[in-house]
Scaffold this motif. Structure first.
Motif, PDB file in Angstrom:
ATOM      1  N   GLU A 155       0.847  -1.220   0.000  1.00  0.00           N
ATOM      2  CA  GLU A 155       0.000   0.000   0.000  1.00  0.00           C
ATOM      3  C   GLU A 155       0.874   1.259   0.000  1.00  0.00           C
ATOM      4  O   GLU A 155       0.563   2.253  -0.667  1.00  0.00           O
ATOM      5  N   ASP A 158       0.858   4.264  -2.609  1.00  0.00           N
ATOM      6  CA  ASP A 158       0.689   5.697  -2.239  1.00  0.00           C
ATOM      7  C   ASP A 158       1.853   6.530  -2.738  1.00  0.00           C
ATOM      8  O   ASP A 158       1.673   7.667  -3.225  1.00  0.00           O
ATOM      9  N   LYS A 212       1.630   9.670  -5.134  1.00  0.00           N
ATOM     10  CA  LYS A 212       2.111  11.019  -4.756  1.00  0.00           C
ATOM     11  C   LYS A 212       3.212  11.490  -5.691  1.00  0.00           C
ATOM     12  O   LYS A 212       3.321  12.693  -5.993  1.00  0.00           O
TER      13      LYS A 212
END
Length: 513
Positions: free
Chosen positions: A46, A50, A54
Motif C-alpha cells: 500500500e 501511495d 504522490k
C-alpha cells in the motif's frame, strides 16, 4: 515402592505437560509471525502504491508550475520589449527635436554675429561723435575736460557737504528726541512699578505720660533720676509745661530711640531710680541693636540683595533711624534699589548689581554723625572696607555728581536717587525753611550784574531769570546761568535739582505818524 512409582508418574505427567505447552506456544508464535509478515507485506504494497500516486501528483504539479512560470516570463519579456520599443521611439523623437533646435541656435548665432558687427560700427561712430562734441565744448567754454570735471566735482562736493550737515543735524535731533522719549518711558515705567509710601516715618521724640505726676518721678529727688537717665543715654530729657508729655532731644537718632524705649518701659514699670534706669537703658540698647539688624536684613530681603557683610547689614539697619528732609533714609535706599533695578531690567544690564548699588548708595549716612566728612566719601570707605566691588564703589561716589559717572549702573543709581528724592511727598520741610530757600534762590539770581528780575516757581524746583538784553548777550547768558547754578550749589541745600531758565528779550518800538 508405590510412592516412588507415583512420583515418577507425576514427574512424567508434568514433563509431558511442559512439552505440550512449549509446542503449543511455538505454534502460536509461528502463526503470529506469519500473520505479521503478511500484514507487513500488505502495508509495504500500500505504501508503494501511495508513493507512486504522490510521485505522479508531484510530477504533474511541478510541470504545471514550470508551465506557469514560463508563461509569466514570456509575458514579462514581451512587456519589456514593448517598453524598450516605446523608449527607442521617444529617443528618436528627442534627437530629431535637438537637431532642429541646434539648427535654430546656429541661425540665431549668425544673426547675433551680424548685429554685433553693426553695433561695433555704431559704437565707433558714436565715439567719434562724442570726441567731436567734447572738442567743440572745450573750444566754446575755453576749458579742458579735466578742468570742467574738477569744477563740477567741487560744486557737487559743496552741495553734498551741505546736505550731509543738514542730515547730521536732523539725525542728531531725532536721536536726541528718541533718547529723551525712551529715557522718559524707562523712568516712568520704573516709577509706576515701584510702589512706595508718599510720606515716610519720622523719628518720634515726644513721650506721652499717663499723668503729670509722672514728671516728678522722672526727675527724682534733687534731679538724680533725670541726671542718671541723661548720662546713660546721652540724650537731653526736656520736661516743660507740655501737659502729660516729655521731649527727648539728641543729635544721635539711635541713642534717642534707645532713650525712648527705656523711658517708655520705666513709665510702664513705675519703678524709677538710678539702678532701674541703668537696667532699662541696657535692655533698650540691646533691643535697638536687634531692631537695627532685623531692619537691615529686611531691607536686604525686600530688595533681593544677598551676600552682604554683617557689618553692612547693621549699617543699613541704622539708616532706619536717620531721616533727610523728613524722608526715612532706609526706605529711600530700598526705593532707590527698586527703581535702579527696574530701569536696569528695561535697559538689559545687570539687575542685581543695580539693586545692590542702589541699596548701598547712602550707606555713609549711617555713621556720618560719628565720622567727619561727607556721606559719599564715608560710604565709599565703608563699602571698600567690607569688600564691595569697584562698580559699587563708583556708583556710591558718583551718585551726587561729585565724580562723573563712568558706568551705566552709576547713571541709573544717580537717576533713581533723584527720582526717589524729588517725587511729590517724598520729602518735607517746614514753611519757614521753604520760604527762606525760595527767597535765597531769588537773592542769589538777582545779585548778578545784568539780571533784571528773578522768580522762583514750581515749589523752588525752577527759577526764571529775566536779564537786560543790552548788558547780557547770548554767550553772556550761557556764562551767567553756569555761574548762578554753581553759586546755588555751593550756598543752598535742597532736595532733587533746580532748573535755571534765563530769558533774554529784545523789543524794538517805533511809531508811524
Amino acid at each position: 515402592m508405590v510412592v516412588v512409582s507415583n512420583f515418577l508418574i507425576m514427574a512424567a505427567a508434568v514433563l509431558a505437560a511442559l512439552i505440550i505447552g512449549y509446542l503449543a506456544r511455538k505454534y502460536m508464535a509461528e502463526a503470529k509471525i506469519a500473520s505479521a509478515e503478511s500484514e507487513a507485506r500488505k502495508i509495504l504494497e500500500e505504501a508503494k502504491k501511495d508513493a507512486e500516486a504522490k510521485k505522479r501528483e508531484a510530477v504533474l504539479s511541478a510541470k504545471e508550475e514550470t508551465l506557469k512560470l514560463r508563461n509569466d516570463i514570456e509575458k514579462e519579456h514581451k512587456e519589456r520589449r514593448l517598453e524598450l520599443q516605446r523608449l527607442e521611439r521617444r529617443l528618436v523623437q528627442k534627437e530629431e527635436t535637438l537637431d532642429r533646435k541646434v539648427e535654430a541656435i546656429e541661425r540665431k548665432e549668425d544673426a547675433l554675429t551680424r548685429k554685433e558687427g553693426e553695433i561695433d560700427a555704431v559704437k565707433a561712430e558714436l565715439s567719434e561723435a562724442h570726441k567731436r562734441q567734447l572738442s567743440e565744448l572745450e573750444r566754446i567754454s575755453g576749458l579742458s575736460a579735466e578742468e570742467a570735471k574738477q569744477i563740477l566735482l567741487a560744486d557737487v562736493e559743496k552741495e553734498i557737504q551741505h546736505d550731509i550737515a543738514v542730515m547730521i543735524r536732523d539725525i542728531e535731533s531725532r536721536a536726541k528726541e528718541e533718547g529723551d522719549k525712551k529715557a522718559r518711558e524707562i523712568v516712568t515705567m520704573a516709577i509706576q512699578r515701584c510702589a512706595a509710601d508718599h510720606v515716610a516715618e519720622a523719628t518720634v521724640s515726644v513721650i506721652p505720660l499717663p499723668n503729670d505726676e509722672m514728671k516728678g518721678r522722672i526727675i527724682g529727688r534733687e534731679g538724680r533720676n533725670i541726671r542718671a537717665f541723661e548720662s546713660l543715654t546721652g540724650i537731653d530729657l526736656i520736661i516743660d509745661d507740655t501737659p502729660e508729655a516729655v521731649i527727648l532731644s539728641g543729635f544721635d537718632p539711635i541713642r534717642r530711640e534707645a532713650a525712648r524705649i527705656a523711658l517708655e518701659k520705666l513709665i510702664i514699670d513705675g519703678r524709677i531710680h538710678p539702678a532701674r534706669i541703668e537696667e532699662m537703658v541696657e535692655k533698650a540698647q540691646k533691643e535697638v541693636d536687634t531692631q537695627i539688624y532685623e531692619a537691615g536684613e529686611q531691607a536686604s530681603f525686600d530688595t533681593g540683595v544677598h551676600g552682604l557683610h554683617n557689618e553692612i547689614i547693621i549699617l543699613l539697619g541704622r539708616l532706619k533711624f536717620r531721616t533727610s528732609y523728613g524722608q526715612n533714609v532706609l526706605k529711600h535706599s530700598v526705593e532707590v534699589a527698586h527703581l535702579a533695578g527696574l530701569m536696569a531690567a528695561e535697559l538689559g544690564v545687570d539687575v542685581q548689581l543695580a539693586r545692590r548699588a542702589g541699596l548701598l548708595h547712602d550707606i555713609g549716612k549711617s555713621v556720618n554723625h560719628e565720622i567727619e566728612g561727607p556721606h559719599v566719601t564715608i560710604g565709599v570707605d565703608l563699602a571698600k572696607k567690607y569688600g564691595e566691588s569697584e562698580e559699587i564703589l563708583h556708583a556710591i561716589e558718583s551718585h551726587h555728581g561729585d565724580v562723573e559717572p563712568r558706568t551705566i549702573i552709576a547713571v541709573l543709581v544717580q537717576a533713581a536717587d533723584a527720582v526717589s528724592a524729588a517725587r511729590p511727598g517724598a520729602r518735607r520741610e517746614t514753611l519757614e525753611t521753604y520760604i527762606k530757600r525760595l527767597t535765597k534762590l531769588e537773592e542769589i539770581a538777582s545779585s548778578f550784574d545784568g539780571v533784571e528780575k528773578s522768580y522762583a516757581i514750581q515749589a523752588g524746583r525752577e527759577i526764571r531769570i529775566m536779564v537786560k538784553p543790552d548788558k547780557i548777550d547770548d554767550l553772556g547768558a550761557i556764562r551767567l546761568v553756569r555761574d548762578i547754578s554753581k553759586r546755588i550749589e555751593s550756598e543752598l541745600e535742597y532736595p532733587g535739582q533746580i532748573k535755571l531758565v534765563i530769558i533774554r528779550e529784545t523789543r524794538v518800538v517805533d511809531y508811524a505818524r
